[in-house]
Design an enzyme around this catalytic site. Structure first.
Site, PDB file in Angstrom:
ATOM      1  CE1 TYR A  67      -3.103  -3.017   0.390  1.00 16.74           C
ATOM      2  CE2 TYR A  67      -3.199  -2.630   2.749  1.00 16.74           C
ATOM      3  CZ  TYR A  67      -3.566  -3.366   1.636  1.00 16.74           C
ATOM      4  OH  TYR A  67      -4.407  -4.448   1.793  1.00 16.74           O
ATOM      5  CG  HIS A  81      -1.057  -8.708   0.503  1.00 24.39           C
ATOM      6  ND1 HIS A  81      -0.579  -7.425   0.430  1.00 24.39           N
ATOM      7  CD2 HIS A  81      -2.376  -8.621   0.200  1.00 24.39           C
ATOM      8  CE1 HIS A  81      -1.556  -6.612   0.093  1.00 24.39           C
ATOM      9  NE2 HIS A  81      -2.662  -7.320  -0.053  1.00 24.39           N
TER      10      HIS A  81
END
Length: 333
Positions: free
Chosen positions: A55, A123
């Site tokens: 991110y 992830h």
């Protein structure tokens, strides 16, 4: 007065702070906003923060904001969650090797000024081969080793296809090393409620905690209508626009209705927390207002009518899941 969180058992507040929004990828974030948003969240009872190296600068921004608040809210007053394995947009930018996992966890702790992490997820597990997640010298092995050393408290997996998450959870359960937590996104909302069906299967596989992210289905359910980049097909995006218009015609916000629906997941299938992207103090307040409405009052007859109309519009697309990874993410488009 704020209190430390339970250090022996994960007890997240039902609303979790999604710090991906702090990256500035969606809107411009001014310097004062992250501290104000984090402080408001902690003051209102939110006690978990979710981020990832993927991110953008999120880990740095979140870490610096929480450091600034350390005198008022020490590290033991909240849970910190981050992720490993995904470092870019395409499949080529994934690294699930044990070596990279150890490095990644150290990098994340340094960025967020902490010497331990409460939760670390693999992830977007669907982007890599199964063996890269669970095989020797791969991610799971490294994460459970870090857990045994006290660097991590809870090991989890995040991703979009629920069947992939379940396969990993069942494998780990058979191995005698069950996942602590599953993070699903876009699978408990007004269009797709498959997470509720999978929850008992995850529990059977030894998973203690289930988190749901993106109750607005990656902006599919926003007042302005879905963005053009959304992975849903054109017909579903058009249905989402109709749903937003129906809500507006009755004086409601589709984002508010969608958030309230998701927050009722704890009552439906014992959902532990819903992660919402937050970057501003006002967004924290709006999320908490929606949570309170979901918990403290029943729908009005008019709201029930609007929910029925939404269900009817979404009926042809109920529980539809888009492809993940996309051809573009696979590097094929």
């Amino acid at each position: 007065m704020a209190k430390p969180v339970n250090q022996n058992k994960l007890e997240p507040f039902e609303v979790s702070f999604g710090a991906g929004a702090l990256s500035g990828a969606y809107d411009t974030i001014e310097g004062h906003m992250p501290i104000e948003a984090c402080r408001e969240a902690l003051l209102l009872g939110i006690n978990s923060f979710d981020t990832s190296p993927y991110y953008g600068k999120s880990e740095y921004i979140l870490g610096d904001a929480l450091l600034e608040l350390r005198n008022e809210f020490p590290r033991d007053h909240y849970y910190l969650a981050t992720k490993v394995g995904r470092y870019g947009y395409t499949v080529k930018e994934f690294d699930y090797s044990a070596k990279r996992i150890y490095e990644s966890v150290e990098e994340s702790m340094r960025r967020m000024h902490t010497d331990y992490l409460d939760i670390v997820y693999c992830h977007d597990v669907e982007f890599v081969d199964f063996e890269q997640v669970v095989g020797p010298n791969q991610a799971m092995e490294a994460l459970f080793d870090l857990k045994s050393k006290g660097k991590i408290k809870y090991v989890g997996c995040s991703g979009y296809p629920l069947e992939v998450l379940l396969r990993i959870a069942e494998h780990q359960h058979k191995k005698g090393q069950p996942l602590d937590i599953i993070l699903s996104y876009c699978h408990y909302n007004l269009q797709n409620t498959k997470l509720a069906d999978y929850a008992p299967k995850f529990r059977e596989a030894g998973v203690k905690y289930i988190f749901n992210a993106s109750p607005l289905a990656m902006a599919l359910l926003r007042d302005a209508g879905p963005p053009d980049w959304h992975p849903a097909h054109a017909e579903l995006r058009e249905a989402a626009r109709k749903v937003a218009q129906v809500a507006a015609d009755h004086g409601f916000s589709i984002a508010n209705l969608a958030s309230r629906f998701a927050f009722r997941g704890r009552d439906v299938f014992h959902l532990d927390a819903t992660i919402i992207g937050l970057a501003r103090k006002s967004e924290v307040q709006e999320a908490m207002r929606a949570w309170k409405e979901a918990k403290e009052r029943k729908n009005t007859p008019e709201e029930d009518l609007v929910y029925e109309k939404i269900d009817e519009i979404f009926k042809p697309f109920k529980n539809y899941s888009w492809q993940s990874p996309s051809d573009k993410e696979r590097g094929l488009a």
